[in-house]
Scaffold this motif. Structure first.
Motif, short mmCIF file in Angstrom:
data_model
loop_
_atom_site.label_atom_id
_atom_site.label_comp_id
_atom_site.label_asym_id
_atom_site.label_seq_id
_atom_site.Cartn_x
_atom_site.Cartn_y
_atom_site.Cartn_z
N ALA A 53 -39.33 -0.01 25.08
CA ALA A 53 -38.52 -0.21 26.29
C ALA A 53 -38.41 1.07 27.10
CB ALA A 53 -37.12 -0.69 25.90
N LEU A 54 -38.25 0.90 28.39
CA LEU A 54 -37.98 2.04 29.25
C LEU A 54 -37.23 1.56 30.49
CD1 LEU A 54 -41.11 3.21 31.25
CD2 LEU A 54 -40.94 0.97 30.17
N GLU A 120 -40.17 -4.06 27.13
CA GLU A 120 -38.86 -4.36 27.70
C GLU A 120 -38.62 -3.40 28.86
OE1 GLU A 120 -35.07 -5.91 25.49
OE2 GLU A 120 -35.11 -3.73 25.35
N VAL A 121 -38.50 -3.98 30.04
CA VAL A 121 -38.36 -3.17 31.25
C VAL A 121 -36.95 -3.33 31.79
CG1 VAL A 121 -39.25 -2.71 33.55
CG2 VAL A 121 -40.80 -3.56 31.77
N ALA A 146 -35.22 4.90 26.86
CA ALA A 146 -36.52 4.61 26.26
C ALA A 146 -36.34 4.45 24.75
CB ALA A 146 -37.51 5.74 26.56
N HIS A 147 -36.88 3.40 24.19
CA HIS A 147 -36.73 3.19 22.76
C HIS A 147 -37.79 2.22 22.25
CE1 HIS A 147 -34.28 -0.20 24.43
NE2 HIS A 147 -34.83 -0.87 23.44
N ARG A 202 -35.15 6.95 20.26
CA ARG A 202 -34.14 5.94 19.99
C ARG A 202 -34.82 4.69 19.42
NH1 ARG A 202 -31.41 3.81 24.23
NH2 ARG A 202 -29.55 3.43 22.98
N VAL A 203 -34.08 4.02 18.54
CA VAL A 203 -34.57 2.82 17.88
C VAL A 203 -33.54 1.72 18.06
CG1 VAL A 203 -35.45 1.84 15.73
CG2 VAL A 203 -35.68 4.30 16.16
N GLU A 204 -34.03 0.51 18.31
CA GLU A 204 -33.13 -0.64 18.46
C GLU A 204 -33.41 -1.66 17.36
OE1 GLU A 204 -33.36 -4.63 21.07
OE2 GLU A 204 -33.28 -2.80 22.29
N LEU A 205 -32.33 -2.21 16.80
CA LEU A 205 -32.41 -3.41 15.98
C LEU A 205 -31.82 -4.54 16.81
CD1 LEU A 205 -31.34 -2.52 12.32
CD2 LEU A 205 -33.60 -3.18 13.13
N TYR A 206 -32.62 -5.55 17.08
CA TYR A 206 -32.13 -6.69 17.86
C TYR A 206 -31.93 -7.88 16.91
CZ TYR A 206 -31.85 -10.65 21.00
OH TYR A 206 -31.42 -11.78 21.63
N VAL A 207 -30.75 -8.47 16.98
CA VAL A 207 -30.42 -9.58 16.09
C VAL A 207 -29.99 -10.77 16.93
CG1 VAL A 207 -29.17 -10.23 14.00
CG2 VAL A 207 -29.47 -7.81 14.59
N PRO A 208 -30.67 -11.89 16.85
CA PRO A 208 -30.21 -13.09 17.56
C PRO A 208 -28.83 -13.49 17.07
CG PRO A 208 -32.46 -13.38 16.73
CD PRO A 208 -31.92 -12.13 16.11
#
Length: 583
Positions: A53-54, A120-121, A146-147, A202-208
């Protein structure tokens, strides 16, 4: 005319390439160094790399569409509102949320392995002449948003807590997050581990789904990591060094067990320490992860066990060296930065080798500390140059130049029983190496040569120069390399082991050692291109390079037939000192 602010398209193209090239199993260890084996497999089972993403700054929707088209991306416009990023920007730049028109797009990307991922923009609309220009400039410079992101496959609260704990265990730090009601998804942000090997920090964890109960604990930990608190932790780094050094000096690790806890009173009697003060030290070391406390008392962790004298790969000598002479001289770092003089020499009145040579105890400790980082050597014996030499029908010889106590050469000879060795070192170090290699059963296959760099013997098949060049300035490095080049037969290989500064500025132990070498030794770490230039000046050529543990690198060098005598810009001098290898 439709325009986008400079740099956005190229940044987006780089993100697209990154998504195409990476996969979950490869990316996770880069973000969380040390993660491998069962934990890596378990983590990869529960989350998968989904996107990079950025944040970009189009002037309007038409400019955003043009940018996507230039990058070969297709996405439905207009973008959906981005609640999390909008709120983060508002807090960071002290603006009202309503002022920030932040949308989110997720155009699809097909990776090299055929997997379907996304870029992911995030788009903050910045109309021409807007006072949002300052935000755009700051965000491009700092890249806060940004990640890289991983989607949790099984959105179970227990699994999610385990994932967060694993990320934390390998150095990732909570960095915010939020719940997006527009898509019913929960986001957990982390700062990448300090030693991460990718440009994304940076790191993302995405959880529905809605997981705000787990998110609350994550955000609380993030709030606890404020700049002033972080700075205090950094400023007390000297306490950490001395705590580990005192722990080692008192031989407390040798009196402890990794399985069974021990009572402090009992431990204090054994190491001749005051019980209450020892308790304070052990509690601090518990916070560092060197010690664990349980009902039965304190016990060593795997980390703390490395400070035992009898531990395989013991780092006890490094604790004593870095908490002793080098700790004292680091107090003169400001003097070095201001004057260019080596702080160690300013404090002790002589270079580190001469100082250590006057004290047999320090001389022995220095040689031991050189071997204490031996984990760096683990892959070296399997280098193609050595395996090829070992397969030679007539046998082959490895020459270890300034080989210290023989740690590396011993590993090479153990891995290749058909190889012979030659170790060149100072007289007292040669004797230590002779004892070590004879005890290991390699004495009959190894010759020992007491001398200096001018005595590099000819006729070897593989030459090794390990952690030597970083001790010297460029001119002396050229001289050392010229001595090696003169000794190398045309078919021979030279393996140079060093910590190489990362070209992209990413976090590396090499950067820390560059400071250490400047302050305490008068040497330096270098980029690979810098080393390539030094090799060329000596009539050598860098063939390739490969990573080693502890942020080391092995540089594969051979004679340059197109430039056998070097560039001839400097007359060779004489270097007659093998003493300055530095841990």
């Amino acid at each position: 005319m439709i325009t986008t602010l400079p740099g956005d398209t190229s940044r987006l193209l780089a993100a697209v390439d990154f998504v195409k090239e990476q996969d979950t199993a490869t990316l996770l260890p880069l973000l969380l160094p040390g993660l491998d084996g069962p934990e890596l497999r378990a983590l990869a089972e529960h989350c998968r790399f989904s996107h990079a993403a950025l944040l970009v700054f189009p002037s309007d929707e038409a400019a955003l569409r043009a940018m996507l088209t230039d990058c070969g991306l297709v996405a439905a416009l207009p973008p959906q509102p981005s609640v999390v990023v909008r709120e983060r920007l508002a807090v960071r730049h002290r603006r009202r949320v309503a002022e920030l028109d932040v949308g989110i797009l997720r155009p699809a990307v097909v990776a090299a392995d055929g997997a379907h991922r996304m870029v992911e923009v995030f788009a903050l609309t910045v109309p021409p002449g807007s006072d949002l220009d300052a935000i755009a400039a700051a965000e491009r410079r700092r890249q806060h948003e940004a990640h890289v992101a991983f989607e949790v496959v099984t959105p179970d609260p227990l699994v999610l807590r385990g994932l967060c704990a694993t990320f934390a265990r390998y150095g990732a730090t909570p960095d915010g997050g939020g719940y997006n009601p527009h898509e019913n998804g929960t986001v957990f942000y982390f700062g990448a581990a300090a030693e991460a090997k990718v440009g994304y920090r940076r790191v993302e964890l995405y959880v529905p789904g809605d997981h705000r109960d787990v998110l609350a604990a994550h955000l609380a930990e993030h709030r606890d990591r404020q700049p002033a608190k972080t700075l205090l932790r950094l400023l007390t780094g000297a306490w950490t060094t001395q705590a580990l050094a005192a722990f080692t000096q008192l031989r407390v690790p040798d009196a402890m067990d990794g399985e069974r806890g021990v009572d402090v009173e009992e431990l204090a009697r054994e190491v001749d320490a005051e019980p209450r003060n020892l308790t304070v030290l052990l509690r601090y070391l518990t916070m560092l992860g060197a010690v664990a406390e349980g009902r039965a008392g304190f016990r060593l962790t795997e980390l703390g066990a490395l400070l035992r004298a009898d531990a395989p790969g013991s780092m006890r000598p490094l604790a004593l060296m870095y908490g002793g002479p080098f700790y004292q001289s680091f107090a003169g770092l400001g003097h070095t930065v201001r004057t260019g003089q080596v702080a160690f020499e300013h404090l002790f009145g002589e270079n580190h080798f001469d100082h250590f040579a006057r004290d047999p105890r320090l001389a022995e400790l220095f040689d031991q500390s050189m071997a204490a980082g031996s984990a760096m050597f683990d892959p070296v014996p399997t280098h193609p140059a050595l395996t090829a030499a070992a397969a030679a029908p007539a046998g082959a010889t490895v020459v270890d130049v300034a080989g210290g106590n023989g740690e590396l050469l011993g590993r090479i000879l153990a891995a290749h029983p058909r190889l012979n060795g030659v170790l060149l070192e100072r007289p007292h170090a040669v004797e230590a190496a002779r004892r070590r290699l004879e005890e290991a059963g390699h004495g009959t296959r190894c010759a020992f040569l007491a001398g200096d760099f001018a005595d590099v013997p000819a006729g070897g098949d593989v030459y090794v120069l390990s952690r030597v060049l970083h001790d010297w300035d460029d001119e002396r490095c050229r001289e050392i390399l010229r001595h090696c080049a003169r000794a190398l037969p045309d078919h021979a290989d030279l393996l140079v082991v060093e910590r190489v500064l990362p070209a992209d500025g990413s976090v590396s132990l090499a950067t820390a050692w560059d400071l250490h070498m400047m302050c305490n030794v008068g040497g330096r770490e270098r980029h690979a291109e810098h080393y390539a230039g030094l090799f060329a000046d000596a009539g050598l050529a860098l063939v390739d390079q490969a990573p080693l543990p502890l942020d080391g690198t092995v540089l594969h060098v051979r004679k340059d037939r197109a430039n056998p005598h070097g560039f001839g810009r400097r007359s060779p001098g004489v270097v007659r000192d093998l003493s300055r290898n530095c841990p």
